[in-house]
Structures are given as C-alpha cells and as structure tokens.
Write a protein that holds these residues in place. Sequence first.
Motif, PDB file in Angstrom:
ATOM      1  N   HIS A 120       0.801  -1.215   0.000  1.00  0.00           N
ATOM      2  CA  HIS A 120       0.000   0.000   0.000  1.00  0.00           C
ATOM      3  C   HIS A 120       0.842   1.277   0.000  1.00  0.00           C
ATOM      4  O   HIS A 120       0.459   2.260  -0.650  1.00  0.00           O
ATOM      5  CB  HIS A 120      -0.977  -0.005   1.182  1.00  0.00           C
ATOM      6  N   ARG A 122       0.258   8.477  -5.345  1.00  0.00           N
ATOM      7  CA  ARG A 122      -0.673   9.585  -5.120  1.00  0.00           C
ATOM      8  C   ARG A 122       0.084  10.892  -4.859  1.00  0.00           C
ATOM      9  O   ARG A 122      -0.285  11.955  -5.366  1.00  0.00           O
ATOM     10  CB  ARG A 122      -1.623   9.295  -3.969  1.00  0.00           C
ATOM     11  N   GLU A 123       1.168  10.806  -4.102  1.00  0.00           N
ATOM     12  CA  GLU A 123       1.964  12.000  -3.823  1.00  0.00           C
ATOM     13  C   GLU A 123       2.609  12.552  -5.090  1.00  0.00           C
ATOM     14  O   GLU A 123       2.704  13.763  -5.259  1.00  0.00           O
ATOM     15  CB  GLU A 123       3.026  11.692  -2.771  1.00  0.00           C
ATOM     16  N   PHE A 134       1.143   2.780  -3.320  1.00  0.00           N
ATOM     17  CA  PHE A 134      -0.025   3.525  -3.778  1.00  0.00           C
ATOM     18  C   PHE A 134       0.029   4.963  -3.263  1.00  0.00           C
ATOM     19  O   PHE A 134      -0.288   5.906  -3.978  1.00  0.00           O
ATOM     20  CB  PHE A 134      -1.320   2.863  -3.278  1.00  0.00           C
ATOM     21  N   VAL A 135       0.462   5.100  -1.997  1.00  0.00           N
ATOM     22  CA  VAL A 135       0.592   6.435  -1.400  1.00  0.00           C
ATOM     23  C   VAL A 135       1.664   7.233  -2.136  1.00  0.00           C
ATOM     24  O   VAL A 135       1.471   8.410  -2.451  1.00  0.00           O
ATOM     25  CB  VAL A 135       0.914   6.322   0.110  1.00  0.00           C
ATOM     26  N   SER A 152      -6.462   3.448  -9.697  1.00  0.00           N
ATOM     27  CA  SER A 152      -7.753   2.759  -9.787  1.00  0.00           C
ATOM     28  C   SER A 152      -7.538   1.264  -9.528  1.00  0.00           C
ATOM     29  O   SER A 152      -6.412   0.752  -9.614  1.00  0.00           O
ATOM     30  CB  SER A 152      -8.374   2.960 -11.171  1.00  0.00           C
ATOM     31  N   ARG A 175      -3.234  11.861  -7.717  1.00  0.00           N
ATOM     32  CA  ARG A 175      -4.485  11.094  -7.820  1.00  0.00           C
ATOM     33  C   ARG A 175      -4.241   9.685  -7.298  1.00  0.00           C
ATOM     34  O   ARG A 175      -3.100   9.248  -7.159  1.00  0.00           O
ATOM     35  CB  ARG A 175      -4.988  11.043  -9.256  1.00  0.00           C
ATOM     36  N   ASN A 176      -5.320   8.982  -7.022  1.00  0.00           N
ATOM     37  CA  ASN A 176      -5.226   7.602  -6.572  1.00  0.00           C
ATOM     38  C   ASN A 176      -5.154   6.656  -7.766  1.00  0.00           C
ATOM     39  O   ASN A 176      -5.661   6.962  -8.845  1.00  0.00           O
ATOM     40  CB  ASN A 176      -6.441   7.233  -5.720  1.00  0.00           C
TER      41      ASN A 176
END
Length: 112
Positions: free
Chosen positions: A55, A62-63, A58-59, A70, A67-68
């Motif tokens: 995870h 995003r940074e 994923f962070v 999908s 955006r996240n």
Amino acid sequence: MSDFIGAFDVPSKVTAYVYHCRFSHLWNGIATRHSDTVDCKFFVDGRGAVVGLAHPGFVGFRERAGRNLSDREASFIAAEYLRERLEQEDEHSIYDVSSADVLRVIEKLGIR
C-alpha cells in the motif's frame, strides 16, 4: 472484475514452458492477511496465486501524480509483476511486492 485484465500467457525465459494466467479479483489485504497490501488473485495454470501490492507504493504514486490508482490499474500492476516473476519461473502462491517494486512497475507501464 475479471474484465479488468484479460487472460494472458507468459512464456518462460528459462525453458519453453508457457504459463496460462487469468485474473480473478482484488481485495484489501489488511483485513484478510493482516498485511498493508492490495491483494490481486490470479489463476496460473489453474492454481491460485496472490500478488500483494504494498500500500505505501499507492501512497507514493498519489503524492507524485496527485491522484489515486484505480482498481483496474492495480490489476495491471499486479499482472505485470506476476509476468516478470513467471518469465524467470519464480512460481509462488503469494508474492509480496515491495513499495519500490510497485513504483517501478507503475513507471514501466507508464501510468501517470
């Protein structure tokens, strides 16, 4: 979810063997495996294989991207990692993918 990524074949770079892979589904590994991952399940020649994407990767995405990721993008990342491992005949029932590898595969796939 099986339409996220279609069935695919992976030829071994070690032998002439060809693995037949099919995506099944994904879920949050925190609840089921007590791991900080997004887990993607595949069937490789009919046997289950879980690719756990860290995870924190994923962070990190995003940074950088603002955006996240999908769920569909996560399935493509997991499939590419699985493809890399199977090309080397590195077969396991669970693959724990580090944050660094998640970000590396995101870059390789050109996800922005």
